[in-house]
Enzyme design. Structure first.
Site, mmCIF file in Angstrom:
data_model
loop_
_atom_site.group_PDB
_atom_site.id
_atom_site.type_symbol
_atom_site.label_atom_id
_atom_site.label_comp_id
_atom_site.label_asym_id
_atom_site.label_seq_id
_atom_site.Cartn_x
_atom_site.Cartn_y
_atom_site.Cartn_z
ATOM 1 N N TYR A 110 -8.883 -1.425 -8.610
ATOM 2 C CA TYR A 110 -7.443 -1.400 -9.052
ATOM 3 C C TYR A 110 -6.523 -1.363 -7.832
ATOM 4 C CZ TYR A 110 -9.260 -0.535 -13.717
ATOM 5 O OH TYR A 110 -9.866 -0.650 -14.780
ATOM 6 N N VAL A 111 -6.735 -0.981 -6.779
ATOM 7 C CA VAL A 111 -5.881 -0.747 -5.613
ATOM 8 C C VAL A 111 -6.110 -2.028 -4.618
ATOM 9 C CG1 VAL A 111 -5.271 0.378 -3.415
ATOM 10 C CG2 VAL A 111 -5.452 1.627 -5.672
ATOM 11 N N THR B 9 -13.194 7.002 -3.841
ATOM 12 C CA THR B 9 -13.508 8.159 -3.516
ATOM 13 C C THR B 9 -13.597 9.269 -4.758
ATOM 14 O OG1 THR B 9 -10.942 8.301 -3.167
ATOM 15 C CG2 THR B 9 -12.271 7.643 -1.129
ATOM 16 N N GLU C 66 -0.848 2.364 -11.824
ATOM 17 C CA GLU C 66 -1.378 1.524 -12.580
ATOM 18 C C GLU C 66 -0.638 1.167 -13.807
ATOM 19 O OE1 GLU C 66 -5.507 2.193 -13.772
ATOM 20 O OE2 GLU C 66 -5.797 2.921 -11.769
ATOM 21 N N ALA D 12 -0.138 15.127 -1.676
ATOM 22 C CA ALA D 12 0.946 16.201 -2.066
ATOM 23 C C ALA D 12 1.632 15.367 -3.016
ATOM 24 C CB ALA D 12 1.918 16.277 -0.706
ATOM 25 N N PHE E 294 -2.358 14.512 -18.479
ATOM 26 C CA PHE E 294 -2.539 13.521 -17.678
ATOM 27 C C PHE E 294 -3.718 12.943 -17.657
ATOM 28 C CE2 PHE E 294 -1.994 17.067 -14.743
ATOM 29 C CZ PHE E 294 -3.075 16.953 -14.224
ATOM 30 N N GLY E 295 -4.087 11.618 -17.485
ATOM 31 C CA GLY E 295 -5.531 10.888 -17.093
ATOM 32 C C GLY E 295 -5.226 10.376 -15.908
ATOM 33 N N CYS F 266 -6.664 9.332 -10.621
ATOM 34 C CA CYS F 266 -6.287 9.897 -9.559
ATOM 35 C C CYS F 266 -5.569 11.521 -9.536
ATOM 36 C CB CYS F 266 -5.027 9.061 -8.794
ATOM 37 S SG CYS F 266 -5.444 7.583 -8.318
ATOM 38 N N ARG G 28 -10.546 5.742 -16.812
ATOM 39 C CA ARG G 28 -10.891 6.966 -16.142
ATOM 40 C C ARG G 28 -10.178 8.334 -16.516
ATOM 41 N NH1 ARG G 28 -11.186 3.784 -10.362
ATOM 42 N NH2 ARG G 28 -9.119 3.152 -11.192
#
Ligand code: NAI
Length: 470
Positions: A14-15, A91, A165, A222, A272-273, A276, A346
């Site tokens: 995705y990145v 990661t 995204e 952060a 949130f989902g 990340c 995800r």
């Protein structure tokens, strides 16, 4: 340093995919090759149906593919050819061992770094694009230096990605800022400028921020922690709103008009989902614990805890409203992706919700405009959700439209804010549902007064369910 002519990106996800496709689109004289060990993914990048859905992505890829944009599974060859390598591998949160459930699993970053060291025959700039814990670049440097051939030198940069995204292409075309961190050595600064020159092909210089390596690494964690904190803050207030008769949209608007606060990221929701926020907050919590800063760790952990609370609160409200049982009732779930305009599931709130519905023996009908049925089965059979595929298939039905999902349903639950859910024919849906027909709006997106006029019993997060009753 000579300008960059050849870029290799390790990780076509995705990145890596959108980021490096945009570099190829904006810099025609740079050859960009996006590599992955996942052959199926590379095949999809080379086909007419790209492996990820992002508005505008097809146009970018199709216009440069085969010209200066390439996809390959031959990672070694393209590492060797490149002047600059983006490491854009996954990661995820560690599943077992030390720091399980909190720390980032850096195994993929390490494997990619070792590969770069082993096969490189010329000096290169190595760029951390993945989101990593602060000081990961130090480990990468140690691995590169210990494993490289004589006369090969590496400069390591941190260049975290801030795209979201669903809006990746416009974010990449027009980012609020690009961040590049380097060691404060002569060659580190030169490498930093060399990467800045690539971005300067389309991004104003004043939007390219340069910092030291550790500031750059920490800024990504952060930024995600601060964004998630705003969502958890407004979600915490949504519970107070429901209990008091305040309206969370009105509260968010009134607070957001204060320019010190600002209006963005103040929308209450089911939680949130995405891959990340949760991962990066837990990563920051783990980092703080490791640094012997327990109060700091506890502070950020609360952002995550509040998100779990919000999802559970929403589910509990659905069950108690449906007369304290959903056994054998049909629940229509609209949306499975973690947000609109992406097929990414995800950490989607839908997974947690549906898991609870299945545990209560409800029948769940799911409709999402972009998520493939197989992905839904995969997510719902992940260990820790419901392990048994047969059991999942018995409980859920994947539908081709919202109307099909809503037919004979007792409740309609909006989980993802897809625009098309606003345009549905709710008169038709009402006629087809069991009565009383309940709507639970987890995204505060439907026209609740209009739905109440039709006859629905409407529950909206952060709003008093009795609102609108005479
Ligand atoms: P992803 O899982 O979609 O893609 C990662 C890809 O790397 C996979 O296709 C995998 O096969 C490949 N890969 C892993 N090890 C490899 C190796 N040794 N050689 C070649 N390929 C390898 O992950 P995604 O979402 O692209 O995320 C990548 C990184 O970017 C993560 O650190 C994430 O936290 C960060 N990030 C993600 C954002 C998002 O919106 N998804 C936004 C900003 C940062």
């Amino acid at each position: 340093m000579a300008p960059i002519k050849n870029i290799c990106c390790i990780g076509a996800g995705y990145v890596g995919g959108p980021t490096c496709a945009v570099i190829a689109y904006k810099c025609h004289d740079i050859k960009v090759t996006i590599c992955d060990i996942n052959a199926q993914r590379i095949e999809a990048w080379m086909s007419d149906k790209l492996p990820i859905y992002e508005p505008g992505l097809d146009e970018v890829v199709f216009s440069r593919r085969g010209k200066n944009l390439f996809f390959s599974t031959d990672v070694d060859k393209h590492i060797q050819e490149a002047d600059l390598i983006f490491v854009s591998v996954n990661t995820p949160t560690k599943k077992k061992g030390l720091g399980a459930g909190m720390a980032a699993d850096l195994a993929y970053v390490e494997a990619a770094t070792r590969r770069i060291a082993q096969v490189s025959t010329s000096s290169k700039i190595v760029v951390e694009k993945s989101t990593v814990p602060c000081r990961t670049a130090e480990s990468m440097r140690a691995i590169l230096e210990a494993n490289c051939t004589a006369n090969v030198k590496f400069d390591i940069l941190s260049n975290p990605e801030f795209l979201a995204e669903g809006t990746a292409i416009s974010d990449l075309f027009n980012p609020d800022r690009v961040l590049i961190g380097s060691l404060q050595t002569e060659s580190g600064k030169v490498a930093q400028q060399t990467l800045a020159d690539v971005y300067a092909n389309w991004i104003p210089r004043e939007n390219i921020i340069t910092t030291n390596l550790w500031s750059s690494e920490l800024s990504k964690l952060a930024a995600n922690a601060l964004l998630a904190q705003r969502i958890s803050s407004i979600n915490a207030l949504s519970a107070v709103c429901e209990a008091t008769g305040a309206d969370v949209d009105e509260v968010a608007y009134a607070c957001g008009r204060d320019t010190r606060i600002g209006s963005k990221f103040l929308k209450a929701s089911v939680g949130f989902g995405g891959s990340c926020f949760q991962k990066d907050i837990l990563n920051l919590v783990y980092l703080s614990t490791q640094l012997n800063l327990p109060e700091v760790a506890e502070y950020w952990k609360q952002v995550y805890t509040m998100n779990e609370y919000q999802k559970n609160r929403f589910t509990r409200n659905i069950i108690s409203t449906l007369f304290n049982t959903i056994t054998n009732k049909k629940i229509a779930v609209l949306g499975f992706a973690f947000k609109k305009d992406t097929g990414d599931t995800r950490e989607s709130a839908a997974i947690t919700l549906i898991k609870s519905f299945m545990e209560e023996n409800a029948r769940v009908a799911i409709y999402d405009p972009k998520v493939e049925a197989e992905q839904i089965y995969l997510d719902l059979t992940e260990p820790g959700v419901v392990d048994n595929r047969k059991q999942v298939e018995k409980c859920i039905e994947i539908c081709g439209s919202a109307y099909e999902a809503a037919k004979d349903a007792d409740a309609l639950v909006v989980v993802t804010e897809w625009d098309e859910f606003r345009q549905l024919d709710y008169n038709r849906i009402y006629k087809d549902m069991h009565k009383p027909a309940f709507v639970f709006d987890g995204r505060l997106m439907l026209d609740a007064p209009k739905l109440r006029d039709i006859g629905f019993k409407v529950h909206v997060i952060g709003k008093n369910p009795l609102e609108g009753r005479a």
